[in-house]
Design a protein around this motif. Structure first.
Motif, PDB file in Angstrom:
ATOM      1  N   MET A   1       0.844  -1.201   0.000  1.00  0.00           N
ATOM      2  CA  MET A   1       0.000   0.000   0.000  1.00  0.00           C
ATOM      3  C   MET A   1       0.873   1.243   0.000  1.00  0.00           C
ATOM      4  O   MET A   1       1.802   1.357   0.795  1.00  0.00           O
ATOM      5  N   SER A   2       0.613   2.170  -0.915  1.00  0.00           N
ATOM      6  CA  SER A   2       1.396   3.408  -0.972  1.00  0.00           C
ATOM      7  C   SER A   2       0.971   4.331   0.161  1.00  0.00           C
ATOM      8  O   SER A   2      -0.079   4.160   0.789  1.00  0.00           O
ATOM      9  N   PHE A   3       1.776   5.354   0.397  1.00  0.00           N
ATOM     10  CA  PHE A   3       1.529   6.279   1.499  1.00  0.00           C
ATOM     11  C   PHE A   3       2.261   7.579   1.223  1.00  0.00           C
ATOM     12  O   PHE A   3       2.997   7.714   0.238  1.00  0.00           O
ATOM     13  N   VAL A   4       2.056   8.564   2.103  1.00  0.00           N
ATOM     14  CA  VAL A   4       2.765   9.835   2.053  1.00  0.00           C
ATOM     15  C   VAL A   4       3.662   9.916   3.286  1.00  0.00           C
ATOM     16  O   VAL A   4       3.219   9.612   4.400  1.00  0.00           O
ATOM     17  N   ALA A   5       4.906  10.332   3.087  1.00  0.00           N
ATOM     18  CA  ALA A   5       5.887  10.351   4.178  1.00  0.00           C
ATOM     19  C   ALA A   5       6.417  11.754   4.416  1.00  0.00           C
ATOM     20  O   ALA A   5       6.321  12.636   3.555  1.00  0.00           O
ATOM     21  N   GLY A   6       7.000  11.948   5.580  1.00  0.00           N
ATOM     22  CA  GLY A   6       7.653  13.211   5.890  1.00  0.00           C
ATOM     23  C   GLY A   6       8.345  13.155   7.227  1.00  0.00           C
ATOM     24  O   GLY A   6       7.973  12.355   8.105  1.00  0.00           O
ATOM     25  N   ALA A   7       9.373  13.972   7.388  1.00  0.00           N
ATOM     26  CA  ALA A   7      10.127  14.036   8.637  1.00  0.00           C
ATOM     27  C   ALA A   7      10.244  15.490   9.070  1.00  0.00           C
ATOM     28  O   ALA A   7      10.550  16.366   8.261  1.00  0.00           O
ATOM     29  N   GLY A   8      10.010  15.756  10.340  1.00  0.00           N
ATOM     30  CA  GLY A   8      10.138  17.119  10.848  1.00  0.00           C
ATOM     31  C   GLY A   8       9.806  17.197  12.323  1.00  0.00           C
ATOM     32  O   GLY A   8       9.191  16.298  12.888  1.00  0.00           O
ATOM     33  N   ARG A   9      10.217  18.290  12.937  1.00  0.00           N
ATOM     34  CA  ARG A   9       9.981  18.476  14.364  1.00  0.00           C
ATOM     35  C   ARG A   9       8.505  18.765  14.656  1.00  0.00           C
ATOM     36  O   ARG A   9       7.812  19.391  13.865  1.00  0.00           O
ATOM     37  N   ILE A  10       8.081  18.339  15.812  1.00  0.00           N
ATOM     38  CA  ILE A  10       6.748  18.658  16.302  1.00  0.00           C
ATOM     39  C   ILE A  10       6.774  20.056  16.905  1.00  0.00           C
ATOM     40  O   ILE A  10       7.703  20.436  17.619  1.00  0.00           O
ATOM     41  N   ASN A  11       5.746  20.822  16.606  1.00  0.00           N
ATOM     42  CA  ASN A  11       5.531  22.124  17.238  1.00  0.00           C
ATOM     43  C   ASN A  11       4.290  22.033  18.117  1.00  0.00           C
ATOM     44  O   ASN A  11       3.242  21.570  17.661  1.00  0.00           O
ATOM     45  N   ILE A  12       4.420  22.456  19.362  1.00  0.00           N
ATOM     46  CA  ILE A  12       3.289  22.496  20.282  1.00  0.00           C
ATOM     47  C   ILE A  12       2.958  23.961  20.556  1.00  0.00           C
ATOM     48  O   ILE A  12       3.834  24.744  20.926  1.00  0.00           O
ATOM     49  N   ASP A  13       1.694  24.331  20.364  1.00  0.00           N
ATOM     50  CA  ASP A  13       1.256  25.716  20.530  1.00  0.00           C
ATOM     51  C   ASP A  13       0.394  25.870  21.779  1.00  0.00           C
ATOM     52  O   ASP A  13      -0.569  25.113  21.979  1.00  0.00           O
ATOM     53  N   LEU A  14       0.748  26.834  22.603  1.00  0.00           N
ATOM     54  CA  LEU A  14      -0.094  27.281  23.707  1.00  0.00           C
ATOM     55  C   LEU A  14      -0.753  28.568  23.230  1.00  0.00           C
ATOM     56  O   LEU A  14      -0.086  29.600  23.093  1.00  0.00           O
ATOM     57  N   LEU A  15      -2.042  28.507  22.955  1.00  0.00           N
ATOM     58  CA  LEU A  15      -2.742  29.599  22.293  1.00  0.00           C
ATOM     59  C   LEU A  15      -3.578  30.392  23.300  1.00  0.00           C
ATOM     60  O   LEU A  15      -4.523  29.868  23.903  1.00  0.00           O
ATOM     61  N   PHE A  16      -3.210  31.660  23.484  1.00  0.00           N
ATOM     62  CA  PHE A  16      -3.959  32.577  24.333  1.00  0.00           C
ATOM     63  C   PHE A  16      -4.787  33.470  23.415  1.00  0.00           C
ATOM     64  O   PHE A  16      -4.257  34.350  22.738  1.00  0.00           O
ATOM     65  N   GLU A  17      -6.096  33.226  23.391  1.00  0.00           N
ATOM     66  CA  GLU A  17      -6.974  33.872  22.420  1.00  0.00           C
ATOM     67  C   GLU A  17      -7.779  34.993  23.083  1.00  0.00           C
ATOM     68  O   GLU A  17      -8.143  34.924  24.256  1.00  0.00           O
ATOM     69  N   GLY A  18      -8.065  36.035  22.295  1.00  0.00           N
ATOM     70  CA  GLY A  18      -8.961  37.084  22.759  1.00  0.00           C
ATOM     71  C   GLY A  18      -8.321  38.094  23.680  1.00  0.00           C
ATOM     72  O   GLY A  18      -9.014  38.747  24.470  1.00  0.00           O
ATOM     73  N   LEU A  19      -7.021  38.267  23.594  1.00  0.00           N
ATOM     74  CA  LEU A  19      -6.374  39.329  24.358  1.00  0.00           C
ATOM     75  C   LEU A  19      -6.697  40.682  23.730  1.00  0.00           C
ATOM     76  O   LEU A  19      -6.658  40.816  22.503  1.00  0.00           O
ATOM     77  N   PRO A  20      -6.989  41.697  24.530  1.00  0.00           N
ATOM     78  CA  PRO A  20      -7.291  43.007  23.941  1.00  0.00           C
ATOM     79  C   PRO A  20      -6.069  43.662  23.311  1.00  0.00           C
ATOM     80  O   PRO A  20      -6.180  44.437  22.373  1.00  0.00           O
TER      81      PRO A  20
ATOM     82  N   LEU B   1      11.107  18.961  21.096  1.00  0.00           N
ATOM     83  CA  LEU B   1      10.039  19.592  20.336  1.00  0.00           C
ATOM     84  C   LEU B   1      10.230  21.099  20.387  1.00  0.00           C
ATOM     85  O   LEU B   1      11.014  21.612  21.185  1.00  0.00           O
ATOM     86  N   ASN B   2       9.481  21.808  19.566  1.00  0.00           N
ATOM     87  CA  ASN B   2       9.420  23.265  19.638  1.00  0.00           C
ATOM     88  C   ASN B   2       8.141  23.666  20.374  1.00  0.00           C
ATOM     89  O   ASN B   2       7.061  23.204  20.023  1.00  0.00           O
ATOM     90  N   ILE B   3       8.281  24.522  21.389  1.00  0.00           N
ATOM     91  CA  ILE B   3       7.140  24.967  22.185  1.00  0.00           C
ATOM     92  C   ILE B   3       6.922  26.455  21.923  1.00  0.00           C
ATOM     93  O   ILE B   3       7.863  27.241  22.026  1.00  0.00           O
ATOM     94  N   THR B   4       5.691  26.837  21.607  1.00  0.00           N
ATOM     95  CA  THR B   4       5.386  28.235  21.290  1.00  0.00           C
ATOM     96  C   THR B   4       4.165  28.706  22.070  1.00  0.00           C
ATOM     97  O   THR B   4       3.131  28.033  22.077  1.00  0.00           O
ATOM     98  N   ALA B   5       4.311  29.855  22.732  1.00  0.00           N
ATOM     99  CA  ALA B   5       3.156  30.546  23.311  1.00  0.00           C
ATOM    100  C   ALA B   5       2.731  31.626  22.324  1.00  0.00           C
ATOM    101  O   ALA B   5       3.536  32.488  21.956  1.00  0.00           O
ATOM    102  N   ALA B   6       1.492  31.549  21.865  1.00  0.00           N
ATOM    103  CA  ALA B   6       0.971  32.499  20.879  1.00  0.00           C
ATOM    104  C   ALA B   6      -0.060  33.399  21.537  1.00  0.00           C
ATOM    105  O   ALA B   6      -1.045  32.915  22.106  1.00  0.00           O
ATOM    106  N   LEU B   7       0.182  34.717  21.481  1.00  0.00           N
ATOM    107  CA  LEU B   7      -0.736  35.704  22.034  1.00  0.00           C
ATOM    108  C   LEU B   7      -1.528  36.299  20.879  1.00  0.00           C
ATOM    109  O   LEU B   7      -0.971  36.981  20.010  1.00  0.00           O
ATOM    110  N   LEU B   8      -2.834  36.047  20.872  1.00  0.00           N
ATOM    111  CA  LEU B   8      -3.680  36.443  19.751  1.00  0.00           C
ATOM    112  C   LEU B   8      -4.513  37.659  20.145  1.00  0.00           C
ATOM    113  O   LEU B   8      -5.374  37.584  21.024  1.00  0.00           O
TER     114      LEU B   8
END
Length: 304
Positions: A1-20, A94-101
């Protein structure tokens, strides 16, 4: 069975939404929403693709930390078992990111302990676990593995984020190896040294028979057989553009995997990318395969 492959680091996002607004030094502001999610990159693209029913193989780094455990649960939910390139490695690979939206912008703070070096053993492992792939997502790591996959007949799709040093010369080994390249408008102008997407597409045509330049909300410019065309995006209300490029790539890979035409595959990418921006986070708003195919039929007129 064919498939799609890829290699790369995982990114984990901590998303803070609705900041004024972004807090000033010494201030504390409360967000109206918070979530912990898988961020963008190869693993997110292939998880998106797995949700569309395409078999995938992911090579990445997982440790014993809490973020790695969270990522493992996300893979399990999709029925995907990644190969761990960081076995026996201490720390947080892994890469850890805090995102302020805020209403007008996104601000990020990131942290990583991931090793930037890659050994021949890593390339050998990536090749071994990707061998037999019909399509592979290709980044700027594990070039030797992708050379071997190319020799096997695997279709290579090159995708990368912004790099201040990107140019045709620095990226030449990747451009000459890949079958497709998927820059956004800013990346395409930077790498080609041009000032508009059409000129950038003509320069990239030196390397590719089929050229893609993503135009964000305006859709996607393609160039094929010397002819240029813009495939518009869907009319959606955008809440967060995080992960839109990865979602686009999942749709494109879906089309290539199933042998759709170039333009049809790009339309799949526009559909998955536009869906992504309707919610906060990379993998929050996704299409099932039946939903994708229904929308694809509904929006065929965008290819006219």
């Amino acid at each position: 069975m064919s498939f799609v492959a890829g290699a790369g680091r995982i990114n984990i996002d901590l998303l803070f939404e609705g900041l004024p607004r972004i807090p000033e030094p010494g201030e504390e502001l409360y967000a109206r929403g918070f979530s912990l999610q898988m961020g963008g990159g190869v693993p997110a693209t292939l998880l998106n693709l797995a949700g569309l029913g395409v078999p995938v193989r992911i090579q990445t780094g997982l440790g014993t930390d809490m973020f790695s455990e969270f990522a493992r649960r996300q893979f399990e939910l999709q029925g995907v078992q990644p190969y761990n390139l960081a076995q026996g490695v201490s720390g947080i690979p892994l890469n850890i990111t805090a995102a302020l939206l805020t209403p007008g912008e996104r601000t990020f703070v990131s942290y990583t302990e991931a090793d930037e070096t890659h050994s021949q053993a890593d390339d050998d492992a990536v090749y071994a676990h990707s061998k037999g792939a019909k399509v592979a997502e290709m980044g700027t790591e594990h070039l030797d593995a992708y050379r071997r996959l190319k020799a096997d007949g695997t279709i290579l799709v090159f995708d990368t984020g912004w790099d201040d040093q990107m140019s045709l010369e620095t990226y030449r080994p990747y451009l000459e190896l890949a079958d497709y390249y998927t820059p956004n408008q800013k990346e395409a102008l930077k790498i080609t040294g041009t000032d508009n997407p059409s000129d950038a597409a003509r320069v990239l045509e030196r390397f590719f028979d089929k050229v893609i330049v993503k135009l964000d909300k305006d859709g996607c410019l393609i160039r094929e057989n010397g002819r240029e065309k813009i495939i518009p995006n869907l009319p959606v209300v955008s809440r967060d553009s995080t992960g839109a490029g990865d979602a686009f790539l999942a749709g494109l890979l879906y089309g290539l995997y199933h042998d759709y035409s170039f333009a049809q595959s790009v339309l799949f990418g526009n559909l998955t990318g536009a869906t992504c921006v309707t919610a906060v986070g990379c993998l929050t708003a996704r299409l099932t395969e039946p939903e994708l195919l229904r929308l694809w039929k509904e929006y065929q007129h965008l290819l006219d």
